[in-house]
Write an enzyme that holds these catalytic residues in place. Structure first.
Site, PDB file in Angstrom:
ATOM      1  N   GLU A 294      -1.334  -8.833   3.921  1.00  0.00           N
ATOM      2  CA  GLU A 294      -1.210  -9.338   5.296  1.00  0.00           C
ATOM      3  C   GLU A 294      -2.568  -9.628   5.911  1.00  0.00           C
ATOM      4  OE1 GLU A 294      -1.861  -4.932   5.903  1.00  0.00           O
ATOM      5  OE2 GLU A 294      -0.896  -6.235   4.414  1.00  0.00           O
TER       6      GLU A 294
ATOM      7  N   CYS B   6       0.843  -1.198   0.000  1.00  0.00           N
ATOM      8  CA  CYS B   6       0.000   0.000   0.000  1.00  0.00           C
ATOM      9  C   CYS B   6       0.883   1.255   0.000  1.00  0.00           C
ATOM     10  CB  CYS B   6      -0.988  -0.041   1.159  1.00  0.00           C
ATOM     11  SG  CYS B   6      -2.361   1.120   0.974  1.00  0.00           S
TER      12      CYS B   6
ATOM     13  N   HIS C  71      -3.626  -5.002   0.688  1.00  0.00           N
ATOM     14  CA  HIS C  71      -3.079  -5.423   1.984  1.00  0.00           C
ATOM     15  C   HIS C  71      -3.060  -6.952   2.077  1.00  0.00           C
ATOM     16  CE1 HIS C  71      -2.574  -1.635   4.216  1.00  0.00           C
ATOM     17  NE2 HIS C  71      -3.478  -1.194   3.355  1.00  0.00           N
TER      18      HIS C  71
END
Length: 252
Positions: free
Chosen positions: A212, A111, A210
């Site tokens: 993660e 990001c 994102h």
């Protein structure tokens, strides 16, 4: 064999815990640490620090985390009133990035981290994406992730890492306008740049979403695997953050 050490750039933000309120704290969402650990790595949280990049001499990879905006002055623009920069992060992370590139370490930008990569490579950003697109689909509401289709350039690192992925989450109001010396290798359905990479290096990748927070955080897993397979010997860090001028690593 020890786990690859992955540095994760951290925030300095006011935080609350126990009886304390609004205390400046170094923090990073635990999802990054969890993704690195699940991939077999060891996370090392790196506070903003632009003194030098010497810590990269003992790390095996660098993850530039998401967060607030890159300062518009970093890419030669006047700041939009809606841009929310963190100059300490810009300075510290550009120093880390220069050191990582000098040492030929794998780098993943997430990001904001992808946007910082583009700026470091001479690119520019859209400061407020809804002004360009006419919609807020990439950040639908405060704290709400968007979801949208994505495609990748065949044969690219992004396509290899993300084979079979055709939809991702997102939470951002800025985006890459000009990637500089990076190659654009991923796009959302509306044309927003979703992945960039340096084709001249084994693993320098940026993703706009994102990973993660995904059940299968493939870019983070790929970073850890690249770090495990590309550990150089002792190396000298010789980097200058301004312009990301770097000297290649030396092994003994």
């Amino acid at each position: 064999m020890r786990r690859p050490l992955i540095g994760i750039s951290a925030y300095v933000e006011p935080a609350d815990w126990a009886v304390w309120r609004g205390v400046p704290a170094v923090l990073v969402p635990e999802a990054y640490v969890r993704a690195v650990t699940a991939a077999g790595g060891r996370a090392v949280v790196l506070p903003p620090d632009d003194e030098d990049g010497d810590v990269l001499a003992v790390l095996d990879g660098l993850l530039l985390a998401g967060g607030a905006d890159v300062a518009a002055q970093r890419y030669g623009q006047s700041p939009d009133p809606r841009t929310e920069p963190r100059p300490d992060r810009d300075a510290g992370e550009l120093t880390l990035l220069a050191a990582a590139l000098a040492a030929d370490l794998p780098v993943l930008g997430v990001c904001r981290g992808m946007q910082l990569l583009a700026v470091a490579y001479g690119g520019t950003l859209h400061q407020h994406l809804p002004d360009v697109l006419g919609h807020e689909g990439h950040r639908p509401a405060p704290g709400v992730y968007g979801s949208h289709p994505v495609r990748f350039a065949p044969g690219s690192l992004a396509a290899t890492v993300l084979a079979g992925v055709d939809r991702v989450n997102s939470y951002h109001h800025q985006a890459v306008a000009d990637p500089g010396r990076l190659a654009v290798t991923g796009w959302a359905g509306d044309g927003v740049v979703e992945a960039v990479e340096d084709p001249d290096r084994p693993f320098v990748l940026g993703v706009q979403w994102h990973p993660e927070n995904e059940p299968d955080p493939r870019p983070v897993t790929a970073l850890v695997r690249a770090a495990a397979g590309a550990r150089p010997g002792p190396r000298r860090v010789d980097a200058r953050a301004d312009g990301i001028a770097v000297t290649r690593s030396t092994s003994t």
